[in-house]
Design a protein around this motif. Structure first.
Motif, short mmCIF file in Angstrom:
data_model
loop_
_atom_site.label_atom_id
_atom_site.label_comp_id
_atom_site.label_asym_id
_atom_site.label_seq_id
_atom_site.Cartn_x
_atom_site.Cartn_y
_atom_site.Cartn_z
N ALA A 38 65.86 21.97 70.90
CA ALA A 38 65.68 22.79 69.71
C ALA A 38 64.20 22.88 69.37
CB ALA A 38 66.44 22.20 68.52
N ASP A 39 63.71 24.10 69.20
CA ASP A 39 62.37 24.30 68.67
C ASP A 39 62.47 25.43 67.62
OD1 ASP A 39 62.09 26.86 69.83
OD2 ASP A 39 60.94 26.14 71.52
N PRO A 40 61.38 25.85 67.01
CA PRO A 40 61.51 26.84 65.94
C PRO A 40 62.06 28.20 66.40
CG PRO A 40 59.41 25.71 65.75
CD PRO A 40 60.00 25.32 67.08
N ASP A 73 52.16 10.44 75.12
CA ASP A 73 52.32 9.05 74.69
C ASP A 73 53.80 8.77 74.50
OD1 ASP A 73 52.45 10.62 72.38
OD2 ASP A 73 51.54 9.12 71.11
N ARG A 80 56.12 11.90 73.78
CA ARG A 80 55.53 13.05 73.09
C ARG A 80 54.42 13.64 73.94
NH1 ARG A 80 51.84 12.67 67.61
NH2 ARG A 80 50.76 11.20 68.97
N VAL A 99 58.77 16.42 71.36
CA VAL A 99 59.20 15.03 71.36
C VAL A 99 60.50 14.95 72.16
CG1 VAL A 99 60.06 13.13 69.94
CG2 VAL A 99 58.09 14.47 69.18
N ILE A 112 62.91 17.85 70.87
CA ILE A 112 62.62 18.44 69.56
C ILE A 112 61.22 19.01 69.67
CG2 ILE A 112 62.48 18.04 67.07
CD1 ILE A 112 63.98 15.35 67.60
N GLY A 113 61.12 20.35 69.64
CA GLY A 113 59.84 21.00 69.87
C GLY A 113 59.26 21.61 68.60
N PHE A 114 57.94 21.61 68.51
CA PHE A 114 57.23 22.24 67.40
C PHE A 114 56.11 23.10 67.95
CE2 PHE A 114 59.17 18.48 65.59
CZ PHE A 114 59.65 18.94 64.37
N LEU A 115 55.77 24.17 67.22
CA LEU A 115 54.66 25.02 67.60
C LEU A 115 53.39 24.56 66.89
CD1 LEU A 115 56.36 28.53 67.53
CD2 LEU A 115 55.82 27.10 69.52
N ASP A 116 52.30 24.47 67.64
CA ASP A 116 51.02 24.05 67.04
C ASP A 116 50.12 25.24 66.77
OD1 ASP A 116 51.73 21.37 67.04
OD2 ASP A 116 51.04 21.09 69.09
#
Lengths: 120, 120
Positions: A38-40, A73, A80, A99, A112-116
């Motif tokens: 799942a990401d945004p 890490d 991550r 992550v 678990i993905g996020f956009l930077d």
């Protein structure tokens, strides 16, 4: 740290793999059968669901590739790492941080993905 | 986005709360009974386990406080935010990013924490 680098490299290689059968083989080898992503922007579950999700995402960015950014890490079952998405020559169009939770066999059980950075 | 800011603010307030009974009340109100926390330095499970973990961490950094860094982001049940730990006056001694999973009632069910800078 080597393990987390290997996990991140295999993850990036999966997304960059142009062959659907090969991507399916990578999922079978390195991801739990009931893995969740799942990401945004998208989500997928199981090898079939995640394979279809990756195929769809790749179709939206023809000629682009993912690259690892920085050093992964990890602690316990978690890894991550950050990535960029860019065309063969040109600036990145997206960046993010994922992550990953590994299962007891060291396969990816959850992402678990996020956009930077927002796509340009 | 407001919700993710509220979650992050409540999380920081819990860590900064000097009163053990008040921390316990914050956990009961905002965290699942079987919540789990894991970062590279410590882990805890359930209200009792997480309360003890926070008490132990606070004892290691007397006079220090946590502050939110940047803007939390979220998707689905996940919230991500970054923080710093600093003395009342002085530079930060640690920084990190936490990924939180909320339960169906909007309480914290899981925290996966990472350090973004090593303690000095």
């Amino acid at each position: 740290m080597t393990d987390s680098k290997n996990i991140a490299d295999a993850y990036i290689a999966l997304w960059n793999d142009a062959d659907a059968d090969s991507r399916r083989a990578r999922l079978s080898a390195g991801w739990s059968a009931d893995a969740r992503y799942a990401d945004p922007l998208m989500r997928g579950e199981g090898h079939d669901g995640i394979a279809a999700m990756i195929a769809g995402a790749r179709a939206q960015f023809p000629g682009h590739g993912f690259a690892l950014a920085g050093t992964p890490d990890s602690h316990g079952p978690f890894v991550r790492f950050s990535w960029t998405l860019a065309p063969a020559s040109g600036a990145a169009v997206a960046a993010g941080t994922d992550v990953v939770r590994l299962d007891g066999a060291g396969r990816i059980a959850e992402v678990i993905g996020f956009l930077d950075g927002a796509p340009q």
